[in-house]
Design a protein around this motif. Structure first.
Motif, PDB file in Angstrom:
ATOM      1  N   LEU A  83      22.362  22.984  -1.636  1.00 41.74           N
ATOM      2  CA  LEU A  83      22.350  23.160  -2.916  1.00 41.74           C
ATOM      3  C   LEU A  83      21.751  22.700  -3.931  1.00 41.74           C
ATOM      4  O   LEU A  83      21.486  22.887  -5.061  1.00 41.74           O
TER       5      LEU A  83
ATOM      6  N   SER B 177      25.860  35.619  -3.059  1.00 43.27           N
ATOM      7  CA  SER B 177      25.879  35.282  -1.903  1.00 43.27           C
ATOM      8  C   SER B 177      25.365  36.684  -0.119  1.00 43.27           C
ATOM      9  O   SER B 177      25.708  37.921  -0.228  1.00 43.27           O
ATOM     10  N   SER B 178      25.830  36.103   1.020  1.00 46.44           N
ATOM     11  CA  SER B 178      26.050  37.022   1.976  1.00 46.44           C
ATOM     12  C   SER B 178      26.785  37.187   2.496  1.00 46.44           C
ATOM     13  O   SER B 178      27.718  35.819   2.399  1.00 46.44           O
TER      14      SER B 178
ATOM     15  N   SER C  47      30.460  37.411   5.343  1.00 47.63           N
ATOM     16  CA  SER C  47      30.667  36.925   6.388  1.00 47.63           C
ATOM     17  C   SER C  47      31.112  37.545   7.635  1.00 47.63           C
ATOM     18  O   SER C  47      31.156  39.324   7.315  1.00 47.63           O
TER      19      SER C  47
ATOM     20  N   LYS D 264      29.402  32.356   9.837  1.00 45.56           N
ATOM     21  CA  LYS D 264      30.151  32.552   7.942  1.00 45.56           C
ATOM     22  C   LYS D 264      29.212  32.638   7.706  1.00 45.56           C
ATOM     23  O   LYS D 264      28.436  32.237   7.239  1.00 45.56           O
ATOM     24  N   GLY D 265      29.044  33.746   6.512  1.00 40.83           N
ATOM     25  CA  GLY D 265      27.927  34.052   5.310  1.00 40.83           C
ATOM     26  C   GLY D 265      28.282  32.325   4.007  1.00 40.83           C
ATOM     27  O   GLY D 265      29.237  31.704   4.548  1.00 40.83           O
ATOM     28  N   SER D 266      27.755  33.180   2.786  1.00 40.89           N
ATOM     29  CA  SER D 266      27.704  31.529   1.676  1.00 40.89           C
ATOM     30  C   SER D 266      28.958  32.239   0.985  1.00 40.89           C
ATOM     31  O   SER D 266      27.978  31.106  -0.116  1.00 40.89           O
ATOM     32  N   GLU D 267      29.595  32.614   1.425  1.00 45.03           N
ATOM     33  CA  GLU D 267      30.112  32.947  -0.010  1.00 45.03           C
ATOM     34  C   GLU D 267      31.473  31.203  -0.454  1.00 45.03           C
ATOM     35  O   GLU D 267      31.477  31.425  -1.767  1.00 45.03           O
ATOM     36  N   ASP D 268      31.737  30.426   0.063  1.00 48.63           N
ATOM     37  CA  ASP D 268      32.254  29.216  -0.202  1.00 48.63           C
ATOM     38  C   ASP D 268      30.973  28.748  -0.932  1.00 48.63           C
ATOM     39  O   ASP D 268      31.603  27.550  -2.040  1.00 48.63           O
ATOM     40  N   THR D 269      29.568  28.193  -0.459  1.00 46.34           N
ATOM     41  CA  THR D 269      28.794  28.228  -1.248  1.00 46.34           C
ATOM     42  C   THR D 269      28.295  28.720  -2.350  1.00 46.34           C
ATOM     43  O   THR D 269      28.375  27.281  -3.007  1.00 46.34           O
ATOM     44  N   ALA D 270      28.514  29.898  -3.046  1.00 50.37           N
ATOM     45  CA  ALA D 270      28.075  30.323  -3.834  1.00 50.37           C
ATOM     46  C   ALA D 270      29.337  29.924  -4.789  1.00 50.37           C
ATOM     47  O   ALA D 270      28.886  29.198  -6.072  1.00 50.37           O
TER      48      ALA D 270
END
Length: 93
Positions: A23, A46-47, A49, A54-60
């Protein structure tokens, strides 16, 4: 990191190694454009899941928390938990 922003500290972001994560380019881009006076809105998409991916929801979510912590009211951060499916360009446009 699901704490209210007012309870977060810089140590919380160091504890998850945010500043050595993938990030950093997004964080640096926000810093640069904000310092140039050219940034008011940040949109986080985000992408999704899937079963085995695993998508990128947590990262976003982490990025949003950091930006709100660091810049507060200086930025309008729009996420609304907007998630797109892989290769679903019609939804993006």
């Amino acid at each position: 990191m699901n704490q209210p922003n007012e309870k977060l500290s810089l140590a919380d972001f160091h504890n998850i190694n945010l500043f050595n994560s993938n990030l950093v380019p997004q964080i640096k881009a926000v810093e640069y454009h904000l310092l140039q006076g050219n940034l008011r809105d940040v949109w986080l998409i985000s992408s999704e899941s899937k079963k085995n991916v695993k998508g990128s929801e947590d990262t976003a979510n982490i990025l949003e928390q950091y930006l709100r912590f660091q810049y507060g009211q200086r930025l309008d951060i729009h996420s609304q938990k907007f998630i797109v499916k892989d290769w679903d360009y019609a939804t993006i446009w």
